[in-house]
Design a protein around this motif. Structure first.
Motif, PDB file in Angstrom:
ATOM      1  N   VAL A  93      49.305  44.005  42.078  1.00 55.58           N
ATOM      2  CA  VAL A  93      48.067  44.180  41.309  1.00 55.58           C
ATOM      3  C   VAL A  93      48.365  44.971  40.043  1.00 55.58           C
ATOM      4  N   ASP A  94      47.479  44.834  39.043  1.00 53.18           N
ATOM      5  CA  ASP A  94      47.648  45.595  37.811  1.00 53.18           C
ATOM      6  C   ASP A  94      46.869  46.900  37.896  1.00 53.18           C
ATOM      7  N   ASN A  95      46.862  47.664  36.804  1.00 51.75           N
ATOM      8  CA  ASN A  95      46.221  48.979  36.846  1.00 51.75           C
ATOM      9  C   ASN A  95      44.694  48.897  36.834  1.00 51.75           C
ATOM     10  N   ARG A  96      44.140  47.673  36.749  1.00 54.61           N
ATOM     11  CA  ARG A  96      42.695  47.481  36.896  1.00 54.61           C
ATOM     12  C   ARG A  96      42.339  46.991  38.294  1.00 54.61           C
ATOM     13  N   GLN A  97      43.349  46.995  39.187  1.00 55.91           N
ATOM     14  CA  GLN A  97      43.186  46.560  40.577  1.00 55.91           C
ATOM     15  C   GLN A  97      42.883  45.070  40.682  1.00 55.91           C
ATOM     16  N   GLN A  98      43.320  44.301  39.717  1.00 57.67           N
ATOM     17  CA  GLN A  98      43.204  42.854  39.793  1.00 57.67           C
ATOM     18  C   GLN A  98      44.488  42.276  40.389  1.00 57.67           C
ATOM     19  N   ILE A  99      44.341  41.357  41.346  1.00 59.34           N
ATOM     20  CA  ILE A  99      45.495  40.766  41.999  1.00 59.34           C
ATOM     21  C   ILE A  99      46.174  39.782  41.047  1.00 59.34           C
ATOM     22  N   LEU A 107      56.099  50.701  38.017  1.00 57.63           N
ATOM     23  CA  LEU A 107      55.685  50.148  39.320  1.00 57.63           C
ATOM     24  C   LEU A 107      55.422  51.266  40.308  1.00 57.63           C
ATOM     25  N   ARG A 108      54.326  51.127  41.034  1.00 51.97           N
ATOM     26  CA  ARG A 108      54.020  52.055  42.124  1.00 51.97           C
ATOM     27  C   ARG A 108      54.029  51.291  43.444  1.00 51.97           C
ATOM     28  N   LEU A 109      54.760  51.797  44.422  1.00 47.62           N
ATOM     29  CA  LEU A 109      54.795  51.189  45.748  1.00 47.62           C
ATOM     30  C   LEU A 109      53.801  51.905  46.647  1.00 47.62           C
ATOM     31  N   ASN A 110      52.826  51.158  47.125  1.00 49.63           N
ATOM     32  CA  ASN A 110      51.809  51.715  48.014  1.00 49.63           C
ATOM     33  C   ASN A 110      52.168  51.449  49.472  1.00 49.63           C
ATOM     34  N   THR A 111      51.818  52.367  50.338  1.00 51.88           N
ATOM     35  CA  THR A 111      52.031  52.169  51.771  1.00 51.88           C
ATOM     36  C   THR A 111      51.179  50.997  52.250  1.00 51.88           C
ATOM     37  N   ASN A 125      50.491  59.251  43.565  1.00 48.95           N
ATOM     38  CA  ASN A 125      49.271  58.660  43.004  1.00 48.95           C
ATOM     39  C   ASN A 125      49.299  58.647  41.477  1.00 48.95           C
ATOM     40  N   LEU A 126      50.464  58.358  40.888  1.00 51.98           N
ATOM     41  CA  LEU A 126      50.595  58.276  39.445  1.00 51.98           C
ATOM     42  C   LEU A 126      50.133  56.905  38.957  1.00 51.98           C
ATOM     43  N   GLN A 127      49.652  56.851  37.734  1.00 52.80           N
ATOM     44  CA  GLN A 127      49.241  55.579  37.160  1.00 52.80           C
ATOM     45  C   GLN A 127      50.478  54.748  36.845  1.00 52.80           C
ATOM     46  N   ALA A 128      50.390  53.436  37.090  1.00 54.61           N
ATOM     47  CA  ALA A 128      51.502  52.528  36.829  1.00 54.61           C
ATOM     48  C   ALA A 128      50.946  51.199  36.340  1.00 54.61           C
ATOM     49  N   ASP A 129      51.786  50.442  35.628  1.00 59.17           N
ATOM     50  CA  ASP A 129      51.360  49.126  35.139  1.00 59.17           C
ATOM     51  C   ASP A 129      51.080  48.177  36.292  1.00 59.17           C
ATOM     52  N   GLN A 144      63.242  40.626  44.002  1.00 60.22           N
ATOM     53  CA  GLN A 144      63.328  39.468  43.124  1.00 60.22           C
ATOM     54  C   GLN A 144      61.942  38.926  42.782  1.00 60.22           C
ATOM     55  N   TRP A 145      61.051  38.923  43.755  1.00 58.12           N
ATOM     56  CA  TRP A 145      59.696  38.417  43.536  1.00 58.12           C
ATOM     57  C   TRP A 145      58.926  39.305  42.569  1.00 58.12           C
ATOM     58  N   VAL A 146      58.994  40.615  42.769  1.00 55.08           N
ATOM     59  CA  VAL A 146      58.279  41.552  41.899  1.00 55.08           C
ATOM     60  C   VAL A 146      58.811  41.472  40.467  1.00 55.08           C
ATOM     61  N   LEU A 147      60.125  41.389  40.307  1.00 55.64           N
ATOM     62  CA  LEU A 147      60.705  41.285  38.970  1.00 55.64           C
ATOM     63  C   LEU A 147      60.239  40.005  38.268  1.00 55.64           C
ATOM     64  N   ALA A 148      60.240  38.891  39.004  1.00 55.16           N
ATOM     65  CA  ALA A 148      59.809  37.626  38.409  1.00 55.16           C
ATOM     66  C   ALA A 148      58.338  37.680  38.007  1.00 55.16           C
ATOM     67  N   GLN A 149      57.505  38.225  38.890  1.00 53.77           N
ATOM     68  CA  GLN A 149      56.070  38.296  38.604  1.00 53.77           C
ATOM     69  C   GLN A 149      55.781  39.285  37.475  1.00 53.77           C
ATOM     70  N   GLY A 150      56.441  40.432  37.499  1.00 50.73           N
ATOM     71  CA  GLY A 150      56.202  41.434  36.471  1.00 50.73           C
ATOM     72  C   GLY A 150      56.637  40.969  35.096  1.00 50.73           C
ATOM     73  N   ASN A 151      57.791  40.314  35.027  1.00 46.95           N
ATOM     74  CA  ASN A 151      58.279  39.827  33.734  1.00 46.95           C
ATOM     75  C   ASN A 151      57.466  38.656  33.200  1.00 46.95           C
ATOM     76  N   ALA A 152      56.700  38.028  34.081  1.00 43.38           N
ATOM     77  CA  ALA A 152      55.872  36.887  33.654  1.00 43.38           C
ATOM     78  C   ALA A 152      54.538  37.334  33.052  1.00 43.38           C
ATOM     79  N   GLN A 153      54.238  38.636  33.125  1.00 45.73           N
ATOM     80  CA  GLN A 153      52.982  39.146  32.591  1.00 45.73           C
ATOM     81  C   GLN A 153      53.139  39.426  31.088  1.00 45.73           C
ATOM     82  N   PRO A 154      52.416  38.695  30.243  1.00 43.54           N
ATOM     83  CA  PRO A 154      52.645  38.831  28.795  1.00 43.54           C
ATOM     84  C   PRO A 154      52.222  40.178  28.221  1.00 43.54           C
ATOM     85  N   HIS A 155      51.309  40.878  28.873  1.00 45.30           N
ATOM     86  CA  HIS A 155      50.796  42.134  28.328  1.00 45.30           C
ATOM     87  C   HIS A 155      51.637  43.335  28.718  1.00 45.30           C
ATOM     88  N   LEU A 156      52.694  43.145  29.538  1.00 45.20           N
ATOM     89  CA  LEU A 156      53.515  44.282  29.971  1.00 45.20           C
ATOM     90  C   LEU A 156      54.749  44.422  29.078  1.00 45.20           C
TER      91      LEU A 156
END
Length: 207
Positions: free
Chosen positions: A152-158, A54-58, A118-122, A195-207
């Motif tokens: 968003v994912d690493n393809r910049q899709q929300i 995970l990358r946290l953006n300003t 500016n590192l790449q992240a899932d 809690q929201w990020v963990l729930a959303q991230g764990n719901a992504q089947p490709h991660l």
């Protein structure tokens, strides 16, 4: 004997006096008390760590909020700042660093970075900071933080978007009390976001 003719010496003396006089009438800069954002009560979680990064953006913010000045809304539709007081960083960066520290303390997302590196992240967490201020309401003061968060994912899709709002009453009106309430409100926001990020991230089947 001086290296300058007498006339030149007189001009230099007059110029020096004028410069000193000008310096003495310049307004003195207002002393500024610089504040760090307090808080960080997040404890390490006993739950297993996730495998994705995970990358946290300003977060984006308006010109008024993207400042080191501590914002206050004394009445509706009026934006001001506390005189002689300042944050250690502009508000969006200040909040991002606070959130990053909360995620680090929790430990469930060990592969963390920020947009400074500016590192790449899932996944990337960003959005728009819509409020980071104290507000006077019916004679009392509360700190208000509003964040329109986007994951968003690493393809910049929300992948997900959610509006967060935290309102924390202030015990008094002095700036140190306001700063303390900012810390409490930021801790609440960090816990909700985590809690929201963990729930959303764990719901992504490709991660």
């Amino acid at each position: 004997m001086s290296a300058f003719p007498r006339g030149v010496r007189q001009l230099l003396a007059i110029g020096s006096f004028s410069l000193l006089a000008a310096c003495s009438i310049l307004p003195r800069s207002e002393p500024v008390q610089i504040y760090l954002l307090p808080g960080q009560t997040t404890a390490a979680s006993q739950t297993a760590a996730v495998s994705w990064s995970l990358r946290l953006n300003t977060p984006q913010a308006s010109q008024a909020l993207n400042s080191t000045r501590i914002a206050v809304v004394p009445q509706p539709n009026e934006f001001s700042t506390y005189a002689g007081s300042s944050w250690s960083d502009p508000a969006p960066r200040l909040l991002r660093n606070h959130l990053l520290k909360a995620f680090q303390n929790d430990g469930r997302v060990p592969a963390l970075s920020s947009d400074d590196a500016n590192l790449q992240a899932d996944l990337q967490l960003g959005g728009e900071l819509q409020a980071f201020q104290s507000e006077y309401r019916n004679g009392s003061v509360s700190v208000v933080i509003r964040l329109q968060a986007q994951l968003v994912d690493n393809r910049q899709q929300i992948l997900a978007s959610r509006h967060f709002e935290v309102i924390q009453p202030v015990q008094g009106t002095a700036v140190p009390a306001v700063v303390s309430a900012f810390g409490q409100a930021s801790d609440q926001l960090a816990a909700q976001l985590l809690q929201w990020v963990l729930a959303q991230g764990n719901a992504q089947p490709h991660l």
